[in-house]
Write an enzyme that holds these catalytic residues in place. Structure first.
Site, PDB file in Angstrom:
ATOM      1  N   GLU A 494       0.802  -1.223   0.000  1.00  0.00           N
ATOM      2  CA  GLU A 494       0.000   0.000   0.000  1.00  0.00           C
ATOM      3  C   GLU A 494       0.836   1.274   0.000  1.00  0.00           C
ATOM      4  OE1 GLU A 494      -2.665  -0.620   3.246  1.00  0.00           O
ATOM      5  OE2 GLU A 494      -4.028  -1.841   2.042  1.00  0.00           O
ATOM      6  N   GLN A 563       4.708  -4.134   2.773  1.00  0.00           N
ATOM      7  CA  GLN A 563       4.393  -5.476   3.257  1.00  0.00           C
ATOM      8  C   GLN A 563       4.600  -6.488   2.139  1.00  0.00           C
ATOM      9  OE1 GLN A 563       0.409  -3.793   3.765  1.00  0.00           O
ATOM     10  NE2 GLN A 563      -0.394  -5.721   2.984  1.00  0.00           N
ATOM     11  N   GLU A 639      -0.872  -4.921  15.489  1.00  0.00           N
ATOM     12  CA  GLU A 639      -0.684  -4.909  14.041  1.00  0.00           C
ATOM     13  C   GLU A 639       0.762  -4.636  13.646  1.00  0.00           C
ATOM     14  OE1 GLU A 639      -2.579  -2.631  10.135  1.00  0.00           O
ATOM     15  OE2 GLU A 639      -2.921  -1.857  12.153  1.00  0.00           O
TER      16      GLU A 639
END
Length: 745
Positions: A494, A563, A639
């Site tokens: 992202e 990621q 997270e």
């Protein structure tokens, strides 16, 4: 006197006082409610509660204790839907008139960044609070049953000493029922007061419709803002014939007063039911009936039924030998997944499940990519319920595709109540991160491979697979040479907001789904749209011949990524590519991955390293995938290293896949299971209990000197390992070689 600040998370029995018991590997324990304390949560897949240091009730910090039930969403209100939370239904406070047990606990919220729209809440290291007059403190979470037990000796402001013991149980055998019991032993004489309350401080995004108390019950009927979904909470208090006093008209509270004598124990139990309009036409009447029935059954019966229900789930265990802490982390991860899913629920878990409203309680690709595979391997019935959420929203996905001028079905990046796109308008991901439709389709294909359920394939699987395939055939753009491109997207990375053309992940995933749909149609004897395979064969898959890697997208120049992205071509997509390309992709992208990215990234790195035979690197990434993210004392994922969504089921699910699919090499096929077992040197063994494939139930026991596959139920099990096909006989076992790690060759 303040609670001791030494100690912290330990293993042990949930029995405090007296001689110390042998450590119990299934029980997570802390004796410090102050230092780096993050409260646990428990649930039964339909409703859940986070339990603060006091063992009951509501606390604002260090992590807000929220109380959720599946499917309770607000309306969109011109922006996006959010998960609504209930009043704190666990409150059962104890008082001597000078103060209360719950008031003895206080904490200070740690400072942290709060991003736009409440979409992401920071969970940093909490600051120490206070526990006034608290000694002999212990709180435990029994992973076998989900029961949270809290014990302490409390000295009130008046100097009276009382021993208090709470248990919070959310009954897995009764989807709408929870219970709280408190045993109080005063060491003084006087008046003991117990307050049963449904505390509105915990409620969020709801409008109370009515509240009340009477006949030993208290209740709240509330509506989610905008959607009007009704939820009812009813509490029935068992106080052994003690008189009850409603707190006042229109108040969901009642008080019990008893005469206290030194050393005389008193036990009070509240039986709670939560029912929404999704479950009953009259949620209040249904909740009252469930709560009354639970009270008649009694706490002992509920505890026994709950224990049996959890025991069935724990038949699917993951055993880690040689590392006690890693074993606890694995079991805790599985427990937290199971608290937010169940076989008979039509709802799908969000990244934080039922623990909080992180990410607004929306359903992302996290479910199908990270959480779902760790459920499917041992709990296919629950996995089917998770997929049913998407089946029920297929019409909404068709409408979403049509709104964009496309055929088929496009699933939203963020989904909640209706299946419409629920991504906040300020975020570009809802418009552009379109790979989510393929991620959903992969989960459907995996379910078919794992179960072989042709009825399901016909009624649920093929409709979704074919609709997503139709979307991609209409979404591609052909160039002058006839090659097909998918332009204007955001990949899983992202940081690459772009938009970009030909994301290699998006294209590989779309190609695979087009072929899945064709194979599913062929299996059912139905005609497959010839465009599916035609487009699949013509889709551009970017590849840099000079570097021997897949560029993340057209024009990618090696910049840092957020990621795992390209490395996921090898797993879970099993893209047909050489081991050399897989390794090149891994070695190129791992150092470019931002260390502060989300927790699930290193789980993919570990799985792919294991596939390549590099057990040392795989285990290094296993450590990296868990140690920086787990929060004490109850082994819950955040997270990111610095905070983020909590409790982060996405991280828990990715971590479990390292054991279920990484070190085992387990891959589903329609006619066999494929294994490639490998074991890192620091471990003595890994055992996967009660795996399920097409009616078979089997174990995989990986040791350094060999791997054993045992078949407990079902017909002969075909297993492929190292290119050879083995057949495990019914009730028998087969011995396989455990691969030798690269470093030892």
């Amino acid at each position: 006197m303040d609670a001791p600040t030494t100690g912290g998370p330990t293993q042990g029995s949930d029995t405090a006082g007296g001689a110390s018991a042998a450590p119990d590997e299934w029980v997570l324990v802390t004796d410090d409610p102050l230092t780096d304390y993050h409260p646990a949560f428990t649930g039964n897949g339909r409703l859940a509660a986070r339990v603060p240091a006091a063992g009951n009730g509501f606390a604002e910090a260090p992590v807000r204790t929220q109380f959720h039930v599946a499917g309770l969403y607000t309306g969109r209100g011109g922006e996006w839907s959010r998960k609504a939370s209930l009043p704190a239904w666990t409150t059962l406070d104890v008082s001597d008139g000078s103060g209360s047990f719950n008031d003895a606990f206080s904490s200070v919220r740690a400072t942290g960044e709060q991003l736009v729209g409440g979409d992401w809440a920071a969970v940093t290291r909490p600051e120490a609070g206070a526990a006034r007059g608290i000694e002999r403190y212990r709180q435990s979470l029994d992973l076998r049953t989900g029961v949270i037990t809290t014990e302490a000796r409390w000295t009130s402001p008046a100097g009276r000493v009382t021993d208090v013991r709470y248990q919070v149980l959310i009954d897995r055998s009764r989807p709408h029922v929870g219970a709280v019991t408190v045993t109080v032993i005063p060491h003084w004489e006087g008046t003991l007061v117990v307050n049963d309350t449904l505390d509105d401080r915990a409620a969020a995004r709801t409008t109370p419709a009515r509240q009340g108390a009477g006949a030993g019950r208290i209740w709240t009927v509330t509506e989610a803002e905008g959607s009007g979904i009704v939820a009812a909470v009813v509490s029935v208090l068992d106080a052994v014939a003690a008189p009850r006093s409603p707190a006042g008209e229109g108040t969901a509270a009642q008080t019990v007063t008893v005469r206290a004598l030194p050393g005389q124990a008193h036990t009070f139990t509240k039986y709670v039911s939560v029912v929404t309009a999704h479950d009953a036409d009259d949620p209040h009447a249904a909740a009252r009936a469930h709560a009354d029935a639970a009270a008649r059954a009694g706490y002992g019966r509920l505890a026994d039924d709950n224990r049996r229900a959890w025991a069935r789930e724990w038949e699917g265990d993951i055993v880690v030998r040689g590392d006690a802490r890693l074993q606890r982390q694995v079991r805790a991860s599985k427990f937290y997944l199971l608290t937010s899913v169940r076989e008979d629920s039509p709802w799908s878990p969000s990244p934080a499940g039922l623990s909080s409203d992180s990410y607004n309680g929306h359903v992302f690709w996290d479910t199908e990519t990270w959480i779902y595979p760790s459920i499917l391997a041992q709990h296919p019935q629950i996995a089917e319920s998770v997929l049913d959420y998407r089946v029920r929203r297929l019409d909404a996905a068709r409408a979403y595709a049509a709104d964009g001028g496309h055929s088929g079905a496009r699933f939203p990046w963020e989904s909640s109540l209706t299946g419409d796109e629920d991504t906040p308008a300020w975020a570009p991901f809802g418009r552009l991160e379109q790979h989510v439709s393929s991620d959903v389709a992969l989960a459907f294909w995996q379910y078919w491979l794992a179960t072989g359920d042709e009825r399901w394939l016909r009624t649920s699987g093929l409709p979704v697979l074919s609709a997503v395939a139709d979307f991609w055939t209409s979404r591609v753009t052909a160039d002058a040479e006839g090659r097909c491109h998918i332009n204007g997207v955001i990949p899983p990375d992202e940081y690459a907001e772009g938009p970009h053309d030909d994301s290699v992940y998006t294209n590989v995933a779309a190609r695979a789904v087009l072929r899945f749909a064709a194979r599913a149609a062929e299996r059912l004897g139905q005609p497959a749209d010839p465009r599916w395979t035609d487009v699949a064969d013509r889709l551009v898959i970017p590849f840099d011949q000079a570097q021997g890697i897949h560029p993340e997208f057209t024009g990618y120049e090696g910049q840092r990524i957020k990621q795992a992205d390209v490395v996921m071509l090898a797993y879970p997509w099993e893209n047909p590519q050489s081991a050399e390309v897989t390794r090149a992709d891994l070695e190129y992208y791992v150092p470019r991955t931002h260390e502060e990215g989300p927790s699930m990234t290193d789980s993919v790195h570990s799985i792919v390293y294991a596939e390549l035979g590099d057990a040392k690197a795989a285990f290094e990434h296993t450590r990296r995938s868990v140690e920086p993210f787990l929060r004490p004392p109850f082994e819950q994922f955040a997270e990111a290293r610095t905070g983020g969504a909590f409790t982060f089921l996405t991280g828990h699910g990715g971590f479990l896949q390292e054991f279920l699919h990484g070190y085992s090499g387990l891959r589903w096929r329609a006619d066999r299971v494929v294994l490639a077992p490998i074991l890192p040197d620091p471990l003595d063994g890994i055992a996967l209990r009660r795996l399920r494939w097409r009616g078979r139930v089997f174990d995989i026991d990986i040791r350094h000197d060999g791997t054993t596959v045992r078949l407990h139920a079902g017909e002969e099990l075909p297993v492929e390992a190292a290119g050879q096909l083995h057949h495990v006989p019914a009730g028998g076992e087969v011995r396989l070689a455990t691969r030798t790690p690269l470093a030892d060759r």
